[in-house]
Design an enzyme around this catalytic site. Structure first.
Site, PDB file in Angstrom:
ATOM      1  CE  LYS A   1      -3.777   2.117   2.681  1.00  0.00           C
ATOM      2  NZ  LYS A   1      -4.656   1.938   3.863  1.00  0.00           N
TER       3      LYS A   1
ATOM      4  CB  SER B 128      -7.751   3.935   2.736  1.00  0.00           C
ATOM      5  OG  SER B 128      -6.940   3.356   3.765  1.00  0.00           O
TER       6      SER B 128
ATOM      7  CB  SER C 175      -8.377   1.072   5.646  1.00  0.00           C
ATOM      8  OG  SER C 175      -8.984   2.318   5.828  1.00  0.00           O
TER       9      SER C 175
END
Length: 448
Positions: free
Chosen positions: A94, A163, A187
């Site tokens: 990420k 996210s 997330s």
């Protein structure tokens, strides 16, 4: 193609012969085949890159890729002795997690092209175990609520969640076997549920957070997204240093509390059905099931998490707010402004409420092994302007308990709907064992 939470992909024979598409291998299966000399890291990385080339225009999971660099890394793994249990296995990262050889851009123009001087701790540990960092996956802006470009691989008109949107979509679409995410509210678990894979949020603090862009220090947790429970546990062993035993599911039925949470009235039909169906089938399989009603104080945790998140995020983004505010989205600016306006006494009261509820929940687990809880309100919402509600995940994030989501059900549009399994604090190994027991009895995505 079938999503699996444990076991071997169908394209690999019992003798370990080469699969037609190596990108469909789980991380643990790929590691075993590389170690046995049945496949090469280069071949696996090539097939992952070919899948990305074929699908990235639709899914948009990646913010940075350097195919030649990844292939050089894979060839280096193939030439040299095994470093560790992830030798040759590609991993996605990420884009709020630092990588020494790739940009870390936070989903924000403020950090466009930013090159950190070193790897985050979690990246360094998987590299030391032999992993190949395939690339950086799309994140919502500063791991917040403003979405990136990623789409749900099952239906590009629906959100993949966030996210950790790129990580969830890339793993679900067979672009990479596993990926790092982070969770401040929901997330990791939300994109895992929306995309139909396994998501794991460990006990708070289980994985070292050095080298990530912090959003809320009391909440942020590095998590994992993969297609099997074995993959989750393999990565967990690397990150914690515990023995990689990968024990199979226990034969003893667990004691499971069905915890619908104070937000149950907001669940959609598919989540209501997923919990009811799971509870009934697990009871029929021998699990000791009983209903659990959380104390009244837990109703205040949704507001407490939001307050803590805003207060801590404002301070974590002090530089960006005071120096580069015009490059922060309006949506995130509103949250940061709310954080600056929150009285310190209210922040402390929210932390104290969370601490009391942790103690109360510890007592609940005195007679239970697990909780079965809703993971998402329903299947992934249509549209890309939002990543969906975190309300069913954020409770457990604030409480610091380890959770896994399993891709067991589907909604009215045929999109995945996961269930959430919660274990006691520091009971992560028990969580993996119980998740396998549950998966063996529920299997993948029951259709509505």
């Amino acid at each position: 193609m079938k999503h699996t939470a444990s076991g071997s992909p169908a394209r690999v024979s019992a003798s370990g012969s080469r699969a037609d598409r190596l990108n469909e291998l789980s991380a643990s299966e790929a590691a075993r085949l590389i170690a046995g000399g049945h496949i090469t890291s280069e071949g696996l990385v090539r097939d992952c890159l070919a899948r990305i080339d074929a699908r990235e225009a639709s899914v948009r999971a990646w913010v940075f890729l350097d195919p030649e660099h990844a292939l050089r890394e894979a060839r280096e793994r193939d030439r040299n002795p095994a470093r560790g249990s992830l030798h040759g296995v590609p991993i996605g990262v990420k884009d709020i997690i630092d990588t020494a050889d790739m940009p870390t851009q936070m989903g924000s123009p403020i950090y466009k092209g930013f090159r950190p001087p070193g790897d985050a701790a979690c990246v360094a540990l998987v590299r030391a175990a032999g992993a190949v960092i395939l690339g950086k996956t799309v994140t919502a802006e500063f791991a917040g609520m403003t979405p990136g470009a990623t789409r749900n691989p099952h239906d590009p008109s629906h959100t993949p969640g966030g996210s950790s949107s790129g990580s969830g979509a890339a793993v679900a679409d067979f672009m990479v076997p596993a990926a790092f995410g982070t969770q401040t509210g929901g997330s990791v678990l939300r994109p895992a549920s929306f995309c139909g894979i396994v998501g794991y949020k460990p006990t708070f603090g289980r994985f070292n957070r050095a080298g990530i862009k912090m959003a809320a220090e009391s909440l942020d947790t590095i998590g994992l997204l993969a297609r099997t429970i074995d993959d989750i546990e393999l990565l967990d062993c690397v990150l914690t240093g515990r023995p990689a035993s990968l024990q199979r599911a226990s034969d003893s039925p667990p004691r499971i509390g069905v915890c619908r949470s104070p937000l149950w009235q907001t669940a959609e039909a598919e989540t209501i059905e997923a919990i009811a169906d799971s509870a009934a089938r697990l009871a029929a399989a021998g699990a000791h099931m009983r209903e659990i009603a959380l104390p009244e104080e837990f109703a205040g945790l949704t507001r407490a998490r939001e307050l803590i998140n805003n207060y801590e995020r404002a301070r974590a983004m002090g530089y960006e707010w005071h120096s580069r505010r015009g490059l922060i989205s309006e949506r995130l600016q509103r949250r940061i402004r709310q954080g600056w306006e929150t009285p310190h006494a209210d922040y402390v009261a929210a932390l104290e409420l969370a601490a009391r509820c942790r103690t109360l929940l510890d007592a609940v687990f005195g007679t239970l092994d697990l909780l079965l809880a809703p993971c998402v309100p329903g299947e992934a919402p249509s549209g890309l302007e939002s990543t969906g509600s975190p309300r069913f995940q954020e409770l457990w994030t604030l409480l610091h308990f380890p959770t896994v989501t399993l891709p067991t059900h589907s909604g009215p549009s045929g999109l995945p709907v996961g269930i959430q399994v919660v274990a006691p604090r520091f009971g992560d190994a028990r969580l993996f064992e119980a998740a396998r027991w549950i998966w063996d009895r529920l299997g993948s995505r029951q259709k509505r």
